[in-house]
Design an enzyme around this catalytic site. Structure first.
Site, PDB file in Angstrom:
ATOM      1  N   GLU A  54       0.834  -1.216   0.000  1.00  0.00           N
ATOM      2  CA  GLU A  54       0.000   0.000   0.000  1.00  0.00           C
ATOM      3  C   GLU A  54       0.863   1.259   0.000  1.00  0.00           C
ATOM      4  O   GLU A  54       0.545   2.247  -0.664  1.00  0.00           O
ATOM      5  CB  GLU A  54      -0.941   0.019   1.209  1.00  0.00           C
ATOM      6  CG  GLU A  54      -2.009  -1.076   1.197  1.00  0.00           C
ATOM      7  CD  GLU A  54      -3.079  -0.878   0.107  1.00  0.00           C
ATOM      8  OE1 GLU A  54      -3.065   0.159  -0.573  1.00  0.00           O
ATOM      9  OE2 GLU A  54      -3.916  -1.788  -0.058  1.00  0.00           O
ATOM     10  N   ASP A  78      -4.707  -9.414  -8.864  1.00  0.00           N
ATOM     11  CA  ASP A  78      -4.957  -8.448  -9.952  1.00  0.00           C
ATOM     12  C   ASP A  78      -3.748  -7.687 -10.511  1.00  0.00           C
ATOM     13  O   ASP A  78      -3.346  -7.840 -11.668  1.00  0.00           O
ATOM     14  CB  ASP A  78      -6.050  -7.442  -9.514  1.00  0.00           C
ATOM     15  CG  ASP A  78      -5.890  -6.882  -8.101  1.00  0.00           C
ATOM     16  OD1 ASP A  78      -4.863  -7.174  -7.470  1.00  0.00           O
ATOM     17  OD2 ASP A  78      -6.781  -6.145  -7.636  1.00  0.00           O
ATOM     18  N   GLU A  82     -12.093   0.903 -10.648  1.00  0.00           N
ATOM     19  CA  GLU A  82     -11.661   0.040 -11.764  1.00  0.00           C
ATOM     20  C   GLU A  82     -12.598   0.079 -12.961  1.00  0.00           C
ATOM     21  O   GLU A  82     -12.146   0.078 -14.108  1.00  0.00           O
ATOM     22  CB  GLU A  82     -11.469  -1.402 -11.274  1.00  0.00           C
ATOM     23  CG  GLU A  82     -10.212  -1.629 -10.430  1.00  0.00           C
ATOM     24  CD  GLU A  82     -10.319  -1.143  -8.986  1.00  0.00           C
ATOM     25  OE1 GLU A  82     -11.423  -0.699  -8.578  1.00  0.00           O
ATOM     26  OE2 GLU A  82      -9.305  -1.192  -8.260  1.00  0.00           O
ATOM     27  N   GLU A  93     -18.802  -5.519  -4.242  1.00  0.00           N
ATOM     28  CA  GLU A  93     -17.416  -6.010  -4.172  1.00  0.00           C
ATOM     29  C   GLU A  93     -17.305  -7.366  -4.869  1.00  0.00           C
ATOM     30  O   GLU A  93     -16.314  -7.650  -5.514  1.00  0.00           O
ATOM     31  CB  GLU A  93     -16.986  -6.107  -2.696  1.00  0.00           C
ATOM     32  CG  GLU A  93     -15.523  -6.388  -2.468  1.00  0.00           C
ATOM     33  CD  GLU A  93     -14.591  -5.200  -2.824  1.00  0.00           C
ATOM     34  OE1 GLU A  93     -15.025  -4.239  -3.469  1.00  0.00           O
ATOM     35  OE2 GLU A  93     -13.402  -5.272  -2.454  1.00  0.00           O
TER      36      GLU A  93
HETATM   37  C1  DMJ Z   1      -6.224   0.608  -5.353  1.00  0.00           C
HETATM   38  O1  DMJ Z   1      -5.559   0.849  -4.168  1.00  0.00           O
HETATM   39  C2  DMJ Z   1      -5.313  -0.039  -6.343  1.00  0.00           C
HETATM   40  O2  DMJ Z   1      -5.910   0.110  -7.596  1.00  0.00           O
HETATM   41  C3  DMJ Z   1      -5.063  -1.499  -6.072  1.00  0.00           C
HETATM   42  O3  DMJ Z   1      -4.368  -2.137  -7.125  1.00  0.00           O
HETATM   43  C4  DMJ Z   1      -6.339  -2.254  -5.807  1.00  0.00           C
HETATM   44  N1  DMJ Z   1      -7.467  -1.423  -5.868  1.00  0.00           N
HETATM   45  C5  DMJ Z   1      -7.482  -0.205  -5.130  1.00  0.00           C
HETATM   46  C6  DMJ Z   1      -8.704   0.604  -5.490  1.00  0.00           C
HETATM   47  O4  DMJ Z   1      -9.821  -0.163  -5.696  1.00  0.00           O
END
Ligand code: DMJ
Length: 455
Positions: A119, A246, A362, A343
């Site tokens: 993060e 992802d 997204e 979600e």
């Molecule tokens: C973000 O912090 C980033 O895009 C991460 O890869 C996963 N998704 C969250 C937002 O949904």
């Protein structure tokens, strides 16, 4: 009589051309797009002003209680750093300047905090690097370098796969069970830091982590959802493209796009073939990506959700428009069930399996990429629908609030920093003139921070 036949014929022709109930042509005028961009800018300003009033200097605003929130007890300025490039891009110059000065004068990484490497990398390191490239403020690059050096100990595992946490002051690491998103979503940020500081170690360590993840793929080419960084053994063999995996796929492709790293391209091509073979799923004429066991390829469930909705954007970038379009249409079906996406959804039964909506970007990110690739106004109209729902259900008198449940639209006391970094940015870019950002020459990190490197 003739008139009646003519009118009926016309109606029939319109119905065939545009579909029942959608008789309007799918066009958005430049004036309307301009209005939409302005609206997005004003909503970003609404959220920013409330952050400023109730949480200035803290990581985030809790919109319902109007209280600040710090992830680790002390602030690392998560919202200002995540927001700065967006404020610049949407043209909120005064606000951008305030954020820039706050960061440059107050952000201090010399703190006894155990932080999550993933993060902190995608939000803070990515945000600082992107803001540095937009402003040329060397204080931001110095902060990024200081942060990068403090994060480096995570890579000191026997496999080179990073530990999940590190203490910013002492360098003590913890968290030996990780996942592909956390081990493989570091190379854009560490790689860019490496290029800008001429310190090879940043690139090498992050690339080694990405490659070490890829090397542990199964014989059918899939990765699982939990891996032990000390032994390199998988602790969960559930494979999918959603949260926890992802952005590993995203960075395999993007490190080729940004740095021209041929190894990344090879790893991407091998990986996407397996993903399309075992995870892609056809249900009732729609394309989805579900879950399967990484070793057998056996379908384990038919879940798709808000995080998976990044995939059309990645398919666009990697030149697979047909799948990108079909998957985005599925995402819109998911969104329209409750006029805000959940979600997680079981796409076989179309039942919600996890009902929250933390203001994720997204699906609009994908609409933006599709619009860039096709110039088809359909994607701007899609964005308009998404934005109107987003404002209707998530705008609060103070900022924007996550939804606890998309079915009853009950709100939650949270406004994640990615609403600034990503959600408002992608909405704005979808409607703004193309000159707002040089899309072809930047690569967005997974937190939507645009990075630029000339090869
Ligand atoms: C973000 O912090 C980033 O895009 C991460 O890869 C996963 N998704 C969250 C937002 O949904």
């Amino acid at each position: 009589m003739f008139r009646k036949i003519f009118v009926n014929g016309l109606l029939l022709a319109l119905t065939f051309t545009f579909g029942i109930g959608h008789a309007a042509p799918e066009k958005m005028s430049a004036t309307e797009a301009h209005k939409m961009a302005k609206h997005v800018q004003q909503e970003a300003l609404h959220a920013w002003r409330d952050y400023k009033q109730f949480a200035w200097g803290h990581d985030a605003l809790k919109p319902l209680s109007q209280k600040p929130h710090d992830w680790y007890g002390k602030s690392l300025l998560m919202t200002p750093v995540d927001a700065l490039d967006t404020l610049l891009i949407v043209g909120l110059k005064t606000e951008a300047k305030e954020a820039q000065e706050l960061i440059a004068t107050e952000l201090n990484f010399d703190q006894d905090l155990n932080v999550q490497n993933f993060e902190i990398t995608i939000r803070l390191l990515g945000g600082l690097l992107s803001a540095y490239q937009l402003t040329n403020d060397v204080r931001l690059l110095a902060l990024a370098d200081d942060l990068g050096a403090r994060l480096l100990p995570v890579f000191n595992s026997p496999t080179g796969l990073p530990y999940t946490h590190v203490n910013l002051k002492t360098g003590k690491v913890s968290g030996k069970v990780s996942n592909p998103a956390e081990t493989g979503t570091l190379l854009l940020e560490f790689g860019m830091l490496s290029k800008l500081t001429n310190k090879a170690i940043y690139y090498d360590k992050a690339k080694q982590a990405l490659s070490a993840t890829f090397q542990r793929r199964s014989t059918i080419g899939l990765v699982g959802s939990a891996i032990n960084v000390e032994t390199g053994a998988w602790e969960n063999s559930n494979s999918h493209i959603g949260g926890g995996i992802d952005s590993y796929y995203e960075y395999l492709y993007k490190c080729w796009r940004l740095f021209g790293d041929q190894d990344c391209k090879n790893m991407w091509e091998t990986s996407i073939a397996s993903v399309n073979q075992y995870l892609a799923d056809e249900v009732n004429g729609g394309l989805w990506y579900g879950h399967a066991d990484m070793n057998s390829g056996k379908r384990s469930n038919t879940h798709y959700g808000a995080l998976d909705a990044f995939m059309p954007a990645l398919l666009v970038l990697s030149d697979d428009l047909p799948r990108a379009k079909r998957l985005q249409d599925s995402g819109m079906r998911m969104w329209r069930i409750h006029s805000i996406e959940p979600e997680s959804l079981d796409y076989a039964s179309m039942q919600v399996t996890s009902a929250g909506y933390p203001l994720r970007p997204e699906i609009v990110e994908s609409a933006y990429y599709l619009y860039r690739a096709t110039n088809d106004d359909r994607y701007r109209l899609m964005g308009k629908e998404l934005f109107e729902d987003f404002v209707k259900y998530c705008r609060h008198e103070t900022g924007y609030a996550a939804l606890k449940d998309v079915r009853d639209k009950s709100k939650e006391d949270s406004m994640e920093s990615f609403v600034f970094a990503e959600t408002f940015k992608y909405y704005y870019l979808l409607f703004a003139p193309k000159t707002a950002l040089d899309f072809d020459n930047v690569t967005f990190n997974t937190e939507a921070h645009p990075l630029r490197w000339r090869r």
